[in-house]
Design an enzyme around this catalytic site. Structure first.
Site, short mmCIF file in Angstrom:
data_model
loop_
_atom_site.label_atom_id
_atom_site.label_comp_id
_atom_site.label_asym_id
_atom_site.label_seq_id
_atom_site.Cartn_x
_atom_site.Cartn_y
_atom_site.Cartn_z
N LYS A 149 0.78 -0.99 0.06
CA LYS A 149 -0.09 -0.03 -0.09
C LYS A 149 0.99 1.26 -0.02
O LYS A 149 1.20 1.83 1.00
CB LYS A 149 -0.95 -0.05 1.37
N1 PMP Z 1 -7.55 -2.30 -2.82
C1 PMP Z 1 -7.03 -1.04 -2.85
C2 PMP Z 1 -6.47 -0.72 -4.08
C3 PMP Z 1 -7.11 -0.20 -1.92
O1 PMP Z 1 -6.64 1.00 -2.07
C4 PMP Z 1 -7.89 -0.58 -0.77
C5 PMP Z 1 -8.09 0.25 0.22
N2 PMP Z 1 -8.88 1.56 -0.06
C6 PMP Z 1 -8.49 -1.85 -0.72
C7 PMP Z 1 -8.16 -2.63 -1.70
C8 PMP Z 1 -9.14 -2.35 0.25
O2 PMP Z 1 -8.50 -2.62 1.39
P1 PMP Z 1 -8.98 -2.31 3.04
O3 PMP Z 1 -10.02 -3.20 3.32
O4 PMP Z 1 -7.91 -2.77 3.75
O5 PMP Z 1 -9.32 -0.98 3.17
#
Ligand code: PMP
Length: 289
Positions: A149
């Site tokens: 991330k």
């Molecule tokens: N995929 C991407 C590309 C993201 O940026 C996110 C978070 N916004 C998610 C999936 C979802 O992850 P999470 O449930 O940890 O927020």
């Protein structure tokens, strides 16, 4: 608003980061988006763990322990009296030269912003999202691995531009093999009978924490869960499709590429999971005290 930077809570107007920070110059850094529900930080440890994994993957050493990062998140929420909201936790590479060399950046910057969140309009949760598949592919895992991330979200931004230009708010991104990866800011699930299927992370998905929670909750509600390769065939022929993410929570998809999915609106499985998720947010989390 008070912003946390490197151990200090600063007034918003004094919360500043250098223009030489490689987070700005190169998107060199990592982040998390975290929710606060009912005075508790939701799945904080999982977010901190993922932050540290992302940092490790880009050889960035976070200058604090996991415990201290978690405490700093809680402290920032408390200072801003955030009872329900959204936290952005960012670690940048820090100040360096105008060259790429990250090893010249000696002091990573830890930034925490605790604020509100703008979710999709409430009606969309009833009506369902319309989305499109886009031409921008999810990053190849040997380029910027989508499990990281990172602050470099340009791949997702390009996909989002395609979605917005097509008149919708989200999209499905495929990976270089043509398999479904995820949405531009959310993970994706397909419902087929009592089976939930989501792409494995090697297909180009972030290890979403909402995804993880849904995979844990679903069996308790009598559903089977599988990580499997998905193609657009699986989306178009699904009973239901829904997206998961920290900001969106669980949102049903009504239409993909102008084709109705199932009955063309969020189905019963999506609604049941969304209700269960809401209940879960009430009973779990790290208290802000
Ligand atoms: N995929 C991407 C590309 C993201 O940026 C996110 C978070 N916004 C998610 C999936 C979802 O992850 P999470 O449930 O940890 O927020």
């Amino acid at each position: 608003m008070k912003i946390y930077i490197n151990g200090k809570l600063l007034d918003e107007k004094n919360a500043k980061i250098s223009v030489f920070d490689h987070g700005l110059l190169y998107g060199d850094g990592v982040f998390e988006g975290i929710r606060v529900y009912h005075n508790k930080v939701f799945t904080l440890d999982r977010h901190v763990d993922r932050l540290f994994r992302s940092a490790r993957a880009i050889a960035l050493e976070i200058p604090m322990s996991k415990e201290d990062i978690a405490k700093a998140v809680v402290r920032t929420c408390k200072a801003n009296k955030v009872e329900n909201g959204y936290v952005r936790l960012v670690v940048t590479r820090g100040v360096g030269t105008l060259g790429l060399n990250p090893y010249l950046c000696k002091e990573p910057q830890v930034i925490i912003i605790a604020a509100g969140i703008q979710l999709y309009p409430v009606e969309l949760y009833k009506k369902g999202l319309s989305i499109v598949t886009v031409g921008t592919m999810r990053n190849h895992p040997e380029a910027i691995n989508p499990r990281i991330k990172s602050l470099n979200y340009l791949n997702n931004v390009l996909a989002k531009i395609e979605a917005l230009n097509a008149g919708v708010m989200e999209c499905v991104m495929l990976n270089p093999q043509g398999y479904v990866a995820e949405a531009s800011g959310d993970n994706i699930f397909v419902v087929r009978g009592d089976l939930l299927v989501t792409p494995p992370v090697w297909c180009g998905a972030l290890e979403g924490i909402t995804r993880e929670v849904v995979m844990e909750m679903a069996p308790e509600l009598g559903y089977r869960v599988k990580e499997d390769v998905l193609t657009r065939y699986d989306l178009y022929t699904a009973d239901e499709v829904f997206l998961t993410g920290t900001a969106a929570e669980i949102i049903g998809v009504g239409v993909i590429d102008k084709r109705p999915i199932g009955k063309g609106k969020p189905g019963p499985v999506t609604s049941q999971l969304a209700d269960r998720f809401k209940e879960y947010t009430k009973v779990t989390g790290t208290p802000i005290k």
